[in-house]
Design an enzyme around this catalytic site. Structure first.
Site, PDB file in Angstrom:
ATOM      1  N   ALA A 109       0.853  -1.193   0.000  1.00 53.42           N
ATOM      2  CA  ALA A 109       0.000   0.000   0.000  1.00 53.42           C
ATOM      3  C   ALA A 109       0.889   1.244   0.000  1.00 53.42           C
ATOM      4  O   ALA A 109       2.062   1.186   0.380  1.00 53.42           O
ATOM      5  CB  ALA A 109      -0.927   0.020   1.209  1.00 53.42           C
ATOM      6  N   PHE A 110       0.325   2.372  -0.408  1.00 57.27           N
ATOM      7  CA  PHE A 110       1.170   3.555  -0.626  1.00 57.27           C
ATOM      8  C   PHE A 110       1.787   4.077   0.668  1.00 57.27           C
ATOM      9  O   PHE A 110       2.781   4.798   0.637  1.00 57.27           O
ATOM     10  CB  PHE A 110       0.361   4.654  -1.335  1.00 57.27           C
ATOM     11  CG  PHE A 110      -0.254   5.671  -0.413  1.00 57.27           C
ATOM     12  CD1 PHE A 110      -1.450   5.426   0.219  1.00 57.27           C
ATOM     13  CD2 PHE A 110       0.375   6.888  -0.189  1.00 57.27           C
ATOM     14  CE1 PHE A 110      -2.020   6.363   1.057  1.00 57.27           C
ATOM     15  CE2 PHE A 110      -0.184   7.836   0.655  1.00 57.27           C
ATOM     16  CZ  PHE A 110      -1.387   7.567   1.283  1.00 57.27           C
ATOM     17  N   LYS A 111       1.242   3.698   1.817  1.00 53.93           N
ATOM     18  CA  LYS A 111       1.795   4.219   3.065  1.00 53.93           C
ATOM     19  C   LYS A 111       3.245   3.775   3.268  1.00 53.93           C
ATOM     20  O   LYS A 111       3.992   4.417   3.996  1.00 53.93           O
ATOM     21  CB  LYS A 111       0.910   3.810   4.236  1.00 53.93           C
ATOM     22  CG  LYS A 111      -0.433   4.518   4.151  1.00 53.93           C
ATOM     23  CD  LYS A 111      -1.271   4.381   5.405  1.00 53.93           C
ATOM     24  CE  LYS A 111      -2.476   5.303   5.335  1.00 53.93           C
ATOM     25  NZ  LYS A 111      -3.407   4.955   4.242  1.00 53.93           N
ATOM     26  N   ASP A 112       3.637   2.682   2.597  1.00 52.82           N
ATOM     27  CA  ASP A 112       5.037   2.260   2.670  1.00 52.82           C
ATOM     28  C   ASP A 112       5.991   3.344   2.167  1.00 52.82           C
ATOM     29  O   ASP A 112       7.118   3.444   2.655  1.00 52.82           O
ATOM     30  CB  ASP A 112       5.254   1.005   1.814  1.00 52.82           C
ATOM     31  CG  ASP A 112       4.610  -0.245   2.408  1.00 52.82           C
ATOM     32  OD1 ASP A 112       4.503  -0.341   3.640  1.00 52.82           O
ATOM     33  OD2 ASP A 112       4.229  -1.132   1.622  1.00 52.82           O
ATOM     34  N   LEU A 115       6.415   5.496   5.193  1.00 62.90           N
ATOM     35  CA  LEU A 115       6.771   4.871   6.478  1.00 62.90           C
ATOM     36  C   LEU A 115       8.084   4.101   6.423  1.00 62.90           C
ATOM     37  O   LEU A 115       8.766   3.973   7.445  1.00 62.90           O
ATOM     38  CB  LEU A 115       5.621   3.992   6.962  1.00 62.90           C
ATOM     39  CG  LEU A 115       4.440   4.829   7.478  1.00 62.90           C
ATOM     40  CD1 LEU A 115       3.200   3.975   7.666  1.00 62.90           C
ATOM     41  CD2 LEU A 115       4.792   5.527   8.788  1.00 62.90           C
TER      42      LEU A 115
END
Ligand SMILES: *Cc1c(COP(=O)(O)O)cnc(C)c1O
Length: 464
Positions: A109-112, A115
């Site tokens: 997911a794009f949060k990687d 993060l």
């Protein structure tokens, strides 16, 4: 570079303090005191860079002299070494669509993108300046696994993620609980997501507990997350235009907490030739209503939709945009937020509303429209959208030269995909074999006391 609070209540601080502070101590959000301006020759030069080198250039003015350039470079290189695509965030053609794939990181997911970098940054700053960080968060799905993966195995950091037992999807649960590093603590609470979130809020509101145990958060208000997300707007623009600054590109952004689309706004304010920034929401459409009416009104309830990462009632990064909309006038921001607090809504005046409409377009999609979009795109090009991405593609209709941000791999949401096209999306390598892996998780009652007791135990010097 200095950072200020949107509410005007803190003295200017540097990048390191802004990252470690997360939320400003006056309750506002941290914003840079000025926005670096990137001229056309620089844009052209940057368009030839690989993602990691571009990230270094974009971050440098925001970091200032607080981290030596060669060390910042190492943090960036190592963050993106966990991505499975050589371009990190490639732009893919699918029929008429341009898809910016943001899901090639370890949790799909794009949060990687943010993060993986933030985890490295925290570890570096703690090693350099001393100290310990104990991250506590509640998740209904995506954020928990991306946060865990960002800090697994990092020294100086422990992470405790609460999820509602039996109420996250099996894939999402296994993504969290199969991470066996000693600093990762998964807690299934016997309750709902709201129970889990309320427990976390209570822990943070207990200021003596918070400071005694050095609690921190990794939610989307951390400035470093915005910064890391700004990079792919520049990257995609370079891929689309070859660096020709007379060419404008639009972006359609599946939006929940407004972090991702705010990063696009920042890119535009830095001088990136962006035409339209399209805020795409699901049935939880507070932001779409705001763009269309100038009234930001909290609804009665959060609706559960097929795009759960966008099921929000209040967008936590929205205050940053208000701050720039009002040219940094913190007194105005305080007044608007006081209205929101007391009446459940805030209204911008006509002149500012006109500016909002210059800055953004917005469109909401229902679940029915989301499924129809997944179906239509697959029929037209064979490309399978995740439901969040489908909300964005739906909003991008009739927009030329537009890039649609793909925020998750479709296989993470195969129930919706199956429902739309009658088959599932194949699992990417990062999601394969999850059900067979060893897992670790403890179960607690959904009470503040139970969680507090667990934290005290896990963080006491004798058990660590
Ligand atoms: C978090 C998330 C979003 C929303 O991003 P915001 O920055 O909160 O607006 C969209 N799609 C997916 C898959 C997400 O995980």
């Amino acid at each position: 570079m200095h950072y200020l609070s949107t509410r005007g209540g803190i003295a200017p601080i540097g990048f390191t303090d802004a990252v470690m502070m997360g939320l400003a101590s006056d309750g506002g959000l941290l914003v840079p005191a000025e926005i670096p301006q990137i001229d056309p020759p620089t844009l052209r030069a940057w368009s030839a860079l690989r993602f990691q080198d571009l990230a270094l250039e974009i971050m440098t003015p925001f970091v200032g002299n607080e981290i030596p350039r060669h060390e910042l470079k190492i943090l960036i290189e190592s963050a993106y070494s966990s991505f499975t695509h050589p371009e990190i965030t490639p732009v893919i053609k699918a029929g008429d669509l341009n898809i910016l794939e943001l899901f090639h990181g370890p949790t799909a997911a794009f949060k990687d993108v943010a993060l993986q970098f933030l985890g490295n940054l925290f570890e570096y700053l703690l090693a350099r300046d001393g100290g310990q960080l104990n991250i506590v968060g509640a998740t209904s799905g995506d954020t928990g696994s991306a946060a865990i993966d960002g800090v697994r195995g990092k020294s100086g950091i422990q992470i405790f993620i609460l999820h509602p037992k039996g109420r996250v999807s099996p894939i999402q649960e296994r993504q969290m609980t199969t991470v066996l590093d000693a600093n990762v603590h998964n807690i299934a609470v016997r309750g709902t997501f709201d129970d889990a979130q309320n427990i976390v809020k209570a822990l943070f509101n207990d200021l003596s507990f918070k400071s005694a145990y050095q609690l921190g958060a990794v939610n989307s208000i951390n400035w470093a997350r915005i910064l890391a997300q700004t990079v792919y707007y520049f990257y995609a623009w370079g891929r689309m235009t070859g660096g020709d600054s007379t060419q404008q590109i639009s972006f359609a952004v599946p939006t929940g907490n407004f972090g991702d689309v705010f990063a696009g706004y920042l890119a535009k304010r830095m001088g990136l030739p962006i035409d339209r920034l399209i805020i795409a929401t699901n049935r939880n459409d507070i932001l779409t209503r705001f763009v269309n009416t100038g009234i930001y009104a909290v609804g009665d309830t959060v609706y559960q939709t097929l795009s759960p990462a966008m099921d929000i009632q209040i967008a936590s990064n929205f205050e940053r945009y208000l701050y720039f909309l009002y040219d940094g006038d913190a007194a105005q921001i305080r007044a608007l937020l006081a209205d929101l607090q007391t009446t459940g809504q805030l209204t911008v005046d006509a002149a500012h509303q006109a500016q909002v409409r210059i800055d953004f377009d917005a469109k909401a999609a229902s679940d029915v429209e989301t499924l129809a979009q997944i179906q239509a795109t697959e029929a037209a090009s064979g490309y399978i959208l995740c439901p969040h991405t489908a909300v964005g593609v739906h909003a991008a209709q009739n927009q030329s030269n537009c890039v649609c941000l793909a925020t998750a791999h479709p296989a993470k949401f195969n129930d919706a995909v199956q429902n739309a096209i009658g088959r599932e999306a194949p699992l990417p390598s990062s999601l394969q074999g999850l059900m067979e892996k060893e897992s670790r998780c403890i179960e607690l009652a959904a009470t503040v006391d139970a969680v507090k007791a667990h934290l005290e135990e896990a963080l006491s010097p004798t058990t660590r």
